[in-house]
Design a protein around this motif. Sequence first.
Motif, mmCIF file in Angstrom:
data_model
loop_
_atom_site.group_PDB
_atom_site.id
_atom_site.type_symbol
_atom_site.label_atom_id
_atom_site.label_comp_id
_atom_site.label_asym_id
_atom_site.label_seq_id
_atom_site.Cartn_x
_atom_site.Cartn_y
_atom_site.Cartn_z
ATOM 1 N N ILE A 19 78.668 -39.376 8.422
ATOM 2 C CA ILE A 19 77.489 -39.518 7.572
ATOM 3 C C ILE A 19 77.117 -40.984 7.375
ATOM 4 C CG2 ILE A 19 76.575 -39.074 5.253
ATOM 5 C CD1 ILE A 19 78.532 -36.601 5.244
ATOM 6 N N GLU A 20 78.132 -41.809 7.098
ATOM 7 C CA GLU A 20 77.919 -43.242 6.832
ATOM 8 C C GLU A 20 78.915 -44.077 7.631
ATOM 9 O OE1 GLU A 20 76.813 -44.277 2.543
ATOM 10 O OE2 GLU A 20 78.199 -42.574 2.337
ATOM 11 N N PRO A 21 78.704 -44.204 8.927
ATOM 12 C CA PRO A 21 79.687 -44.897 9.763
ATOM 13 C C PRO A 21 79.963 -46.346 9.354
ATOM 14 C CG PRO A 21 77.683 -44.399 11.011
ATOM 15 C CD PRO A 21 77.554 -43.739 9.677
ATOM 16 N N ASP A 22 78.968 -47.030 8.819
ATOM 17 C CA ASP A 22 79.177 -48.424 8.424
ATOM 18 C C ASP A 22 80.014 -48.557 7.156
ATOM 19 O OD1 ASP A 22 77.661 -49.222 10.587
ATOM 20 O OD2 ASP A 22 75.806 -49.387 9.423
ATOM 21 N N GLU A 23 80.047 -47.519 6.343
ATOM 22 C CA GLU A 23 80.776 -47.556 5.077
ATOM 23 C C GLU A 23 82.223 -47.067 5.206
ATOM 24 O OE1 GLU A 23 79.618 -48.855 2.212
ATOM 25 O OE2 GLU A 23 77.835 -49.413 3.345
ATOM 26 N N PHE A 24 82.557 -46.415 6.310
ATOM 27 C CA PHE A 24 83.882 -45.844 6.494
ATOM 28 C C PHE A 24 84.454 -46.254 7.846
ATOM 29 C CE2 PHE A 24 81.746 -43.220 3.397
ATOM 30 C CZ PHE A 24 82.724 -43.012 2.443
ATOM 31 N N PRO A 25 84.948 -47.495 7.942
ATOM 32 C CA PRO A 25 85.486 -47.981 9.214
ATOM 33 C C PRO A 25 86.757 -47.220 9.613
ATOM 34 C CG PRO A 25 85.967 -49.529 7.453
ATOM 35 C CD PRO A 25 85.080 -48.476 6.868
ATOM 36 N N LEU A 26 87.081 -47.273 10.881
ATOM 37 C CA LEU A 26 88.242 -46.555 11.399
ATOM 38 C C LEU A 26 89.544 -46.953 10.716
ATOM 39 C CD1 LEU A 26 87.420 -46.550 15.216
ATOM 40 C CD2 LEU A 26 87.398 -44.591 13.659
ATOM 41 N N ASP A 27 89.670 -48.217 10.357
ATOM 42 C CA ASP A 27 90.924 -48.678 9.752
ATOM 43 C C ASP A 27 91.070 -48.278 8.282
ATOM 44 O OD1 ASP A 27 88.962 -50.423 8.865
ATOM 45 O OD2 ASP A 27 90.094 -52.230 9.322
ATOM 46 N N MET A 28 90.062 -47.646 7.701
ATOM 47 C CA MET A 28 90.149 -47.239 6.304
ATOM 48 C C MET A 28 91.269 -46.223 6.086
ATOM 49 S SD MET A 28 87.228 -45.741 3.753
ATOM 50 C CE MET A 28 86.404 -47.312 3.465
ATOM 51 N N PHE A 29 91.502 -45.352 7.048
ATOM 52 C CA PHE A 29 92.568 -44.358 6.918
ATOM 53 C C PHE A 29 93.923 -45.045 6.807
ATOM 54 C CE2 PHE A 29 95.682 -41.455 8.924
ATOM 55 C CZ PHE A 29 95.669 -40.448 7.970
ATOM 56 N N VAL A 30 94.205 -45.963 7.699
ATOM 57 C CA VAL A 30 95.486 -46.678 7.668
ATOM 58 C C VAL A 30 95.601 -47.504 6.392
ATOM 59 C CG1 VAL A 30 96.904 -48.435 8.823
ATOM 60 C CG2 VAL A 30 95.702 -46.697 10.179
ATOM 61 N N ASP A 31 94.538 -48.174 6.009
ATOM 62 C CA ASP A 31 94.553 -48.953 4.769
ATOM 63 C C ASP A 31 94.849 -48.063 3.560
ATOM 64 O OD1 ASP A 31 93.930 -51.216 6.233
ATOM 65 O OD2 ASP A 31 91.807 -51.222 5.670
ATOM 66 N N THR A 32 94.302 -46.858 3.565
ATOM 67 C CA THR A 32 94.540 -45.925 2.468
ATOM 68 C C THR A 32 95.992 -45.463 2.446
ATOM 69 O OG1 THR A 32 92.243 -45.207 2.576
ATOM 70 C CG2 THR A 32 93.780 -43.762 1.413
#
Length: 86
Positions: free
Chosen positions: A52-65
Amino acid sequence: EREGLSASRLTTARIIEQQWAASGVENPPVGSTTAAKIIGALDDGLKMARLIEPDEFPLDMFVDTLILLQQALEALEEKNAASREQ
């Protein structure tokens, strides 16, 4: 507790157990299979959000979380250990 788990979720639960043991987490607030379900749902949710919002949810957000959650769990473990020592 592990009956009916998918192979990937079972693998995730084992990795969680190893990570908890390596970082000294003795009393996690949930079991490893529940944590594996939470992590799977988090991954699914972030994938949907990224669509939905690719710029707001980068791929590395999962690992960071995951790192954030592990650090919070370790801090909780330290606090609980300090409370038991008093």
